[in-house]
Enzyme design. Structure first.
Site, PDB file in Angstrom:
ATOM      1  N   HIS A  14       0.805  -1.230   0.000  1.00 50.15           N
ATOM      2  CA  HIS A  14       0.000   0.000   0.000  1.00 50.15           C
ATOM      3  C   HIS A  14       0.831   1.271   0.000  1.00 50.15           C
ATOM      4  O   HIS A  14       0.273   2.364   0.183  1.00 50.15           O
ATOM      5  CB  HIS A  14      -0.917   0.049   1.221  1.00 50.15           C
ATOM      6  CG  HIS A  14      -1.997  -0.986   1.225  1.00 50.15           C
ATOM      7  ND1 HIS A  14      -3.248  -0.763   0.704  1.00 50.15           N
ATOM      8  CD2 HIS A  14      -1.999  -2.256   1.677  1.00 50.15           C
ATOM      9  CE1 HIS A  14      -3.994  -1.846   0.855  1.00 50.15           C
ATOM     10  NE2 HIS A  14      -3.249  -2.774   1.449  1.00 50.15           N
ATOM     11  N   LYS A  71      -8.294  14.211   4.784  1.00 56.08           N
ATOM     12  CA  LYS A  71      -7.486  12.989   4.779  1.00 56.08           C
ATOM     13  C   LYS A  71      -6.420  13.173   5.846  1.00 56.08           C
ATOM     14  O   LYS A  71      -6.278  14.266   6.391  1.00 56.08           O
ATOM     15  CB  LYS A  71      -6.848  12.751   3.410  1.00 56.08           C
ATOM     16  CG  LYS A  71      -6.122  13.982   2.810  1.00 56.08           C
ATOM     17  CD  LYS A  71      -5.597  13.694   1.398  1.00 56.08           C
ATOM     18  CE  LYS A  71      -6.603  13.964   0.307  1.00 56.08           C
ATOM     19  NZ  LYS A  71      -6.661  12.934  -0.720  1.00 56.08           N
ATOM     20  N   ARG A  72      -5.667  12.102   6.170  1.00 57.83           N
ATOM     21  CA  ARG A  72      -4.580  12.263   7.129  1.00 57.83           C
ATOM     22  C   ARG A  72      -3.666  13.397   6.692  1.00 57.83           C
ATOM     23  O   ARG A  72      -3.456  13.618   5.493  1.00 57.83           O
ATOM     24  CB  ARG A  72      -3.791  10.953   7.248  1.00 57.83           C
ATOM     25  CG  ARG A  72      -4.508   9.875   8.031  1.00 57.83           C
ATOM     26  CD  ARG A  72      -4.802  10.327   9.453  1.00 57.83           C
ATOM     27  NE  ARG A  72      -3.583  10.369  10.231  1.00 57.83           N
ATOM     28  CZ  ARG A  72      -3.234   9.454  11.126  1.00 57.83           C
ATOM     29  NH1 ARG A  72      -4.031   8.430  11.393  1.00 57.83           N
ATOM     30  NH2 ARG A  72      -2.105   9.556  11.788  1.00 57.83           N
ATOM     31  N   LYS A  76       0.907  14.473   1.058  1.00 61.74           N
ATOM     32  CA  LYS A  76      -0.444  14.786   0.582  1.00 61.74           C
ATOM     33  C   LYS A  76      -0.617  16.282   0.322  1.00 61.74           C
ATOM     34  O   LYS A  76      -1.609  16.714  -0.250  1.00 61.74           O
ATOM     35  CB  LYS A  76      -1.487  14.297   1.594  1.00 61.74           C
ATOM     36  CG  LYS A  76      -1.508  12.764   1.758  1.00 61.74           C
ATOM     37  CD  LYS A  76      -2.514  12.360   2.835  1.00 61.74           C
ATOM     38  CE  LYS A  76      -2.476  10.868   3.176  1.00 61.74           C
ATOM     39  NZ  LYS A  76      -3.143  10.021   2.179  1.00 61.74           N
ATOM     40  N   THR A 116      -8.596   6.695  -1.980  1.00 61.69           N
ATOM     41  CA  THR A 116      -9.928   6.131  -2.198  1.00 61.69           C
ATOM     42  C   THR A 116     -10.997   7.199  -1.988  1.00 61.69           C
ATOM     43  O   THR A 116     -12.100   7.077  -2.509  1.00 61.69           O
ATOM     44  CB  THR A 116     -10.187   4.943  -1.247  1.00 61.69           C
ATOM     45  OG1 THR A 116      -9.683   5.276   0.051  1.00 61.69           O
ATOM     46  CG2 THR A 116      -9.505   3.695  -1.752  1.00 61.69           C
ATOM     47  N   LYS A 136     -14.841   8.449  -3.742  1.00 62.21           N
ATOM     48  CA  LYS A 136     -16.065   8.768  -2.988  1.00 62.21           C
ATOM     49  C   LYS A 136     -16.601  10.135  -3.388  1.00 62.21           C
ATOM     50  O   LYS A 136     -17.815  10.320  -3.536  1.00 62.21           O
ATOM     51  CB  LYS A 136     -15.775   8.725  -1.478  1.00 62.21           C
ATOM     52  CG  LYS A 136     -15.380   7.325  -0.986  1.00 62.21           C
ATOM     53  CD  LYS A 136     -14.784   7.321   0.431  1.00 62.21           C
ATOM     54  CE  LYS A 136     -14.105   5.971   0.686  1.00 62.21           C
ATOM     55  NZ  LYS A 136     -13.264   5.981   1.904  1.00 62.21           N
TER      56      LYS A 136
END
Ligand code: 26V
Length: 822
Positions: free
Chosen positions: A363, A556-557, A562, A667, A671
């Site tokens: 992952h 998100k985290r 990111k 992911t 969504k």
């Protein structure tokens, strides 16, 4: 099948109400007159639970009787969220419950909100495991999840004075969804030493004389499928002192303290979920968690297999075990140990069984997340396992040597043991060697692992061992449950709710893209979802936002890769641009709300600084009278699954802006699009496949490509590195003190300016800003925007976790669904 299933549910509304009342009065021992929302939740949950149990038992009996191959999904994280709404929808009785609760004086939404999230995960990896369980049950696969029953899930995040504060998440107070199985226990061994012994047959065998024993107790959670009676099992292990409450011998001899200490040491194993995401710190307790869970699960799986009286070579025909990342890699070693030490198989025969049983999913490619355990630590905790790892490595390196006789380097590069000081076990390498298939989670990611971190293994094992299974999400939770009105509207245009079990049926929506009434209702639903989020923002942050503004969401985290820092720098840039305008110019601008949410790992200093800057910018911008509604910046505290269910349907544009090549899949991108939001993103992870499916005209892509990253990083360090001028202006404003003490944000600025800008924030900044201008432009054309949204949703069928699970079943597990007779 559906009918029989409903027969297992409540006969009618009256039957439901009677059950709720019975649980209030007997199970909860309360009178109806002091039944509050919390009691109404408990009683409703218990009433549905009773129905689930019956199907759950039937499913287990059916699967045992069918005697076909089962899947075991081993994951240290299952980010399940709430269960009640899901259970009601899956058995098709939410409407009935809504009417029944209303009759008893409650609003179903309020009752649902009473439930505490089951937050046994950090982020994407844990939520993926939860979506997989939903698909496995909905598709009738015989499958079990195995995990740990943490007493504390991911911490609760509070924002105090703009800083993250962590609060423990004790979630087990009342949990109607778990069933303790005090009769299902396994004794797990740690420490001690290994002796060679001669067995009855005169063979030398290794005997592990352990130094500590801890008991694993099973807690089972039913996993109902959607519109099917199949109800699978998630088994979570809880740790307990092996001698029961505490050691009575010690207790009786007056040694109270140490008897309690033993008990606490045992219970500590399953006490808390590690809150790091993408960072491996090599703590002994984490290794103990991993072995405890893996050993208990394997014992359980082997026990079940043995009941079938088959020969060992049939094990891989009965059992498929999927490793969710490297966290359960010790399962490979443990199964080999069981087979050779306890069951007396020869090494080669055992190893064949092991390799054919396991599959490994990678992952992440981030080097700091790749698990390594020090040899001395494993030697200390699991002495026999270390020997077996050395043997696995020896046999593996021997075959590599035969294959590449003149290549000395490859032996060092692929060795499971890293020759460092101290020596380290590379868990990903062990997982590859001990599995028959290795997969990445999106196409780019699967290509990257084959050409970078695992390239030598492709030479050794050939390309067929490596495959891609692009992630997916369950449309039941992420559309039907999170966005009921949109689900109904889609059903009205696609001939019912069939899209929930075959998501490709969404493509029928394209026929209606010009249907005026449909478009109007589509837009109204989005607006209503934004109004609901605006109320939540007001209630939790005090900030008033205009639901007509463009809602720009990044949840998100928090992690440098990111790039939430780029997003907040972008917001500052927008603020400066607005400030520089004349009032007339300003009036023409599109109002925007920049919404952030996400947790930082408690020890991740830079991530915490990012949160602080977001809040500090919000404090200035949100109170600037000149700016008004044109820009708001909000940070929503404690982002989790149930908040996601509210936030995602309310988004116009969401940000998936990782440095190219760093986000394995993502992911939430799926969504957001499924809920009629557009996305701005880099060419990374599943963004690439989303673009291919929905067409590049429906997505805002920007930034450098993954092929360019290495060279750019090199140039930053060794060539000239000029910060983008727009970004330099943002830094100047931060350093002026506009957002508080510049010292507080010096780390974020210097990471870009002085320390090589590893995540390429400066390189991507101007195309990021341009892309946001394109978003504004597109949003002004509301008709064009709605067309893009509808078209995108229509093309999202590929991203169902049902498609994803069917790929695993065919390509990796070789299992088939178990037909359920009507
Ligand atoms: C690693 C570690 C290292 C040891 C400490 C605790 C801990 C916890 C989690 C992890 C796993 C990091 C990998 C991960 O979460 N990957 C994410 O997986 C998602 C599902 O495939 C994917 O969508 C995300 O892009 C990816 O970052």
């Amino acid at each position: 099948a559906w009918l029989r299933h409903q027969a297992g549910g409540f006969k009618d509304q009256d039957g439901f109400e009677r059950e709720v009342v019975r649980h209030v009065e007997t199970t909860l021992a309360r009178s109806l007159y002091n039944c509050d929302e919390s009691a109404a939740y408990s009683a409703t949950a218990l009433a549905f639970r009773d129905r689930l149990i019956l199907e759950w038992n039937r499913t287990q009996q059916r699967q045992t009787f069918a005697d076909s191959k089962r899947v075991y999904y081993l994951s240290l994280e299952f980010l399940m969220g709430r269960a009640l709404d899901n259970a009601m929808l899956n058995v098709g009785q939410k409407d009935l419950a809504k009417a029944g609760l209303s009759d008893l004086g409650f609003r179903i939404e309020d009752v649902i909100q009473q439930e505490h999230d089951a937050a046994l995960g950090n982020g994407g990896l844990g939520r993926l495991a939860a979506c997989f369980l939903d698909s496995l049950a909905s598709l009738n696969y015989p499958a079990w999840g195995y995990g740990l029953r943490y007493r504390y899930g991911i911490f609760k995040q509070e924002i105090i004075d703009g800083y993250q504060v962590e609060v423990p998440d004790y979630w087990l107070d009342f949990n109607p969804w778990e069933f303790p199985r005090h009769d299902v226990t396994v004794d797990i061994q740690f420490y001690g030493n290994v002796e060679k012994k001669t067995n009855d047959a005169g063979k030398t065998v290794c005997h592990w004389e352990a130094g500590e024993t801890v008991k694993a107790v099973a807690y089972d959670v039913p996993i109902p499928g959607y519109a099917t009676p199949t109800t699978n099992n998630l088994r979570l292990w809880s740790s307990k002192a092996a001698s029961g409450e505490f050691d009575f011998q010690k207790f009786n001899s007056g040694d109270y303290e140490s008897s309690v200490a033993d008990q606490q040491r045992a219970e500590t194993i399953s006490a808390v979920l590690y809150p790091n995401d993408n960072l491996d710190r090599g703590k002994e307790l984490r290794l103990k968690q991993q072995y405890f869970w893996v050993a208990a699960s394997l014992y359980d799986i082997v026990r079940r297999f043995k009941k079938t009286n088959r020969s060992w070579k049939e094990f891989p025909e009965q059992v498929a075990i999927q490793l969710n990342d490297t966290h359960p890699t010790l399962a490979i070693v443990e199964l080999q140990r069981i087979l050779i030490d306890l069951e007396g198989l020869e090494w080669d025969e055992a190893w064949n069984i092991v390799v054919n049983t396991f599959g490994y999913t990678n992952h992440t490619v981030l080097p700091e997340a790749l698990e390594k355990w020090s040899v001395p630590l494993i030697q200390h905790l699991l002495p026999r396992h270390l020997q077996i790892i050395y043997d696995i490595n020896l046999y593996f390196l021997q075959t590599v040597e035969r294959q590449f006789p003149d290549d000395r380097e490859i032996l060092r590069d692929v060795s499971i043991i890293e020759e460092s000081q101290p020596k380290m076990i590379r868990m990903a390498f062990l997982a590859i060697v001990g599995s028959h298939k290795v997969n990445g989670v999106a196409e780019l990611h699967s290509d990257l692992i084959k050409t970078t971190i695992f390239k030598d293994f492709v030479r050794i094992f050939g390309p067929d061992k490596f495959t891609n299974v692009t992630n997916g999400i369950t449309p039941r939770r992420w559309l039907h449950q999170a966005n009921p009105r949109l689900s109904e509207l889609i059903a009205s245009k696609t001939g019912g709710h069939g899209f929930l079990t075959d998501l490709t049926a969404l493509n029928k929506l394209e026929l209606h893209v010009n249907d005026k009434a449909f478009r109007k209702e589509w837009a109204e639903i989005k607006y209503a979802n934004k109004v609901r989020l605006a109320k939540h923002i007001k209630a939790t942050t005090g900030v008033t936002v205009n639901p007509a503004a463009l809602f720009d969401v990044q949840v998100k985290r928090i992690h440098e890769y990111k790039r939430q820092q780029m997003n907040i720098f972008g917001a500052i840039h927008r603020y400066l641009a607005l400030k520089a305008m004349t009032p007339e110019e300003r009036q023409k601008q599109l109002p925007r709300v920049s919404i952030f949410g996400g947790k930082a790992a408690p020890g991740y200093w830079m991530a915490k600084q990012i949160i602080h800057l977001i809040n500090s910018v919000g404090a200035v911008v949100n109170n600037d009278k000149e700016i008004g509604d044109l820009l708001k910046v909000v940070f929503l505290e404690d982002y989790n699954v149930s908040k996601a269910e509210m936030i995602i349907p309310a988004s116009d544009i969401s940000e998936h802006i990782s440095t190219a090549g760093t986000e394995a899949s993502g992911t939430s991108n799926m969504k957001f699009v499924l809920n009629g939001g557009l996305i701005i993103g880099t060419c990374d992870g599943a963004n690439i496949e989303i673009t291919r499916e929905i067409d590049e005209s429906n997505i805002f892509l920007f930034g450098h490509l993954s092929e360019e990253v290495e060279e750019l990083r090199h140039t930053h360090l060794y060539g000239e590195h000029v910060v983008d001028p727009k970004l330099a202006a943002v830094f100047a404003e931060i350093e002026k003190g506009t957002f508080g003490n510049p010292q507080d944000f010096a780390g974020m600025v210097s990471a870009v300016r002085e320390h090589g800008d590893y995540y390429l924030v400066s390189d991507d900044f101007s195309s990021y800003v341009d892309s946001h201008a394109a978003v504004d432009e597109a949003y002004r054309d509301q008709e064009g925007w709605v067309t893009k949204c509808i078209t995108s949703v229509a093309r999202m069928g590929f991203f169902s976790s049902d498609r994803c699970i069917n790929e695993y079943a065919e390509e990796i597990w070789n299992v088939e669904p178990l037909k359920v007779e009507a």
